[in-house]
Design an enzyme around this catalytic site. Structure first.
Site, PDB file in Angstrom:
ATOM      1  N   ARG A  97     -11.735   9.145  -9.487  1.00  0.00           N
ATOM      2  CA  ARG A  97     -11.786   7.706  -9.726  1.00  0.00           C
ATOM      3  C   ARG A  97     -12.427   7.466 -11.085  1.00  0.00           C
ATOM      4  NH1 ARG A  97      -8.521   7.252  -6.396  1.00  0.00           N
ATOM      5  NH2 ARG A  97      -8.481   5.958  -4.512  1.00  0.00           N
ATOM      6  N   GLU A 122      -9.359   0.344 -14.402  1.00  0.00           N
ATOM      7  CA  GLU A 122      -7.927   0.506 -14.187  1.00  0.00           C
ATOM      8  C   GLU A 122      -7.248  -0.823 -13.872  1.00  0.00           C
ATOM      9  OE1 GLU A 122      -7.472   4.320 -12.136  1.00  0.00           O
ATOM     10  OE2 GLU A 122      -5.664   3.451 -11.256  1.00  0.00           O
ATOM     11  N   HIS A 148      -2.460   7.238 -13.356  1.00  0.00           N
ATOM     12  CA  HIS A 148      -2.805   7.424 -11.940  1.00  0.00           C
ATOM     13  C   HIS A 148      -1.612   7.949 -11.120  1.00  0.00           C
ATOM     14  CE1 HIS A 148      -5.807   5.960  -8.639  1.00  0.00           C
ATOM     15  NE2 HIS A 148      -5.187   7.072  -8.288  1.00  0.00           N
TER      16      HIS A 148
HETATM   17  C1  GLV Z   1      -5.241   7.962  -4.802  1.00  0.00           C
HETATM   18  O1  GLV Z   1      -5.867   7.788  -5.800  1.00  0.00           O
HETATM   19  C2  GLV Z   1      -5.820   8.088  -3.508  1.00  0.00           C
HETATM   20  O2  GLV Z   1      -7.034   7.916  -3.357  1.00  0.00           O
HETATM   21  O3  GLV Z   1      -5.070   8.342  -2.562  1.00  0.00           O
END
Ligand code: GLV
Length: 319
Positions: free
Chosen positions: A238, A267, A285
């Site tokens: 993250r 983000e 991402h």
């Molecule tokens: C993606 O970032 C997830 O947490 O599944």
């Protein structure tokens, strides 16, 4: 029949599975649902199937009403969900661990290769139309064989990334809340270190811990200074685990050699200073973005939802 609200587009198979038993109201437009529309739609819902782009907080839970039983996130990370607020209201929160482990580890390893071998730079060079030719010293990167990967957060995705890195000839060290199963540690030849020690010895640091108050800016100016100047940072976890401004400055000043990012502090905004730098690879991402993985994630979220609505313990509860 219960009322299920799905907050964004998910693979059809999951919608069909939910629809076989319940009334489903799914947001199907390509753009994200707006907050107001979301609050309006969840009113009266028994279940909310959420995407990581939606904030599930007390306000939303109250807008849904006291009949709400489950919030099923279609993601393994659940920093978008206020879990204590769910627990307080007797709402079960669930996520999708396991099914996206390999896809995310593939992207982590991809970023390791892209950053250390300067693949983004090479691609940009060709597309720019600039003249180039093979040269002994042209775009030299850094080899992985015999180097050390430091895994921060040795859960499923961290372990899967370590397995890939080992196959590329890397040594593995890790930092984690708990000790690895001895069999797995022996298999990977992995040593557990404190974060400080890990940062000092790693040639590549890959982040795989969950995000929360304890890991906010876990990697900031001080930690970047503690890394080798020849080292790389990879983040597929993250964004806010890394202080992005500090990272941009460390990359600019040559405090570390490079970075590969799949996630961002704010983000989808990317720190403008990062966009100016050649020694950082930026992906939008994509960790779990394969057809197979997204389908499996949505199906697990559907199973979580159906279990709770049916009065059973879901396969992947958070609280
Ligand atoms: C993606 O970032 C997830 O947490 O599944």
């Amino acid at each position: 029949m219960s009322r299920v609200v799905v907050t964004g587009r998910v693979p059809d198979a999951a919608i069909e599975k939910l629809r076989a038993e319940h009334e489903v109201n799914a947001w199907t437009a390509p753009e994200s649902i707006g907050r107001e529309e979301l609050l309006r739609r969840v009113a009266g819902a028994d279940a909310v199937v959420s995407l990581l782009t939606e904030r599930i907080d007390g306000e939303l839970l109250d807008a849904a009403g006291p009949q709400l039983k489950v919030v099923a996130n279609v993601a393994v990370g659940y920093d978008n969900i206020d879990v204590p607020a769910c627990t307080q209201r007797g709402v079960v929160a669930t996520n999708t661990p396991g099914v996206l482990t390999d896809a995310t580890a593939d992207i982590a390893m991809g970023l390791v290769l892209m950053a250390t071998r300067r693949l983004g730079e090479g691609e940009r060079l060709i597309r720019s139309g600039q003249a180039w030719k093979w040269g002994m010293f042209f775009l030299l990167g850094s080899s992985l064989q015999g180097k050390t990967l430091g895994v921060v957060g040795m859960g499923g995705i961290g372990q899967a990334t370590a397995r890939r890195a080992k196959a590329f000839g890397m040594e593995i060290v890790y930092q984690s809340r708990s000790e690895l199963d001895p069999g797995i540690a022996a298999d990977l030849g992995a040593r557990r270190l404190d974060l400080d020690e890990l940062l000092a010895v790693s040639d590549v640091v890959s982040l795989h811990c969950p995000y929360g108050p304890a890991t906010h800016h876990l990697i900031g100016a001080e930690q970047l200074t503690a890394m080798k100047s020849s080292a790389y940072l990879v983040n597929t976890a993250r964004g806010p685990i890394v202080d992005e401004a500090a990272l941009a400055s460390a990359l600019r000043e040559g405090q570390i050699a490079g970075a590969g990012l799949d996630v961002y502090e704010h983000e989808p905004r990317v720190h403008p200073a990062l966009l100016e730098l050649e020694n950082v690879v930026l992906l939008p991402h994509l960790g779990s973005a394969t057809v197979e993985t997204r389908t499996a994630m949505a199906m697990l979220a559907a199973d979580n939802t159906l279990a709770v609505l049916g009065g059973a313990r879901p396969p992947a509860p958070i609280n």
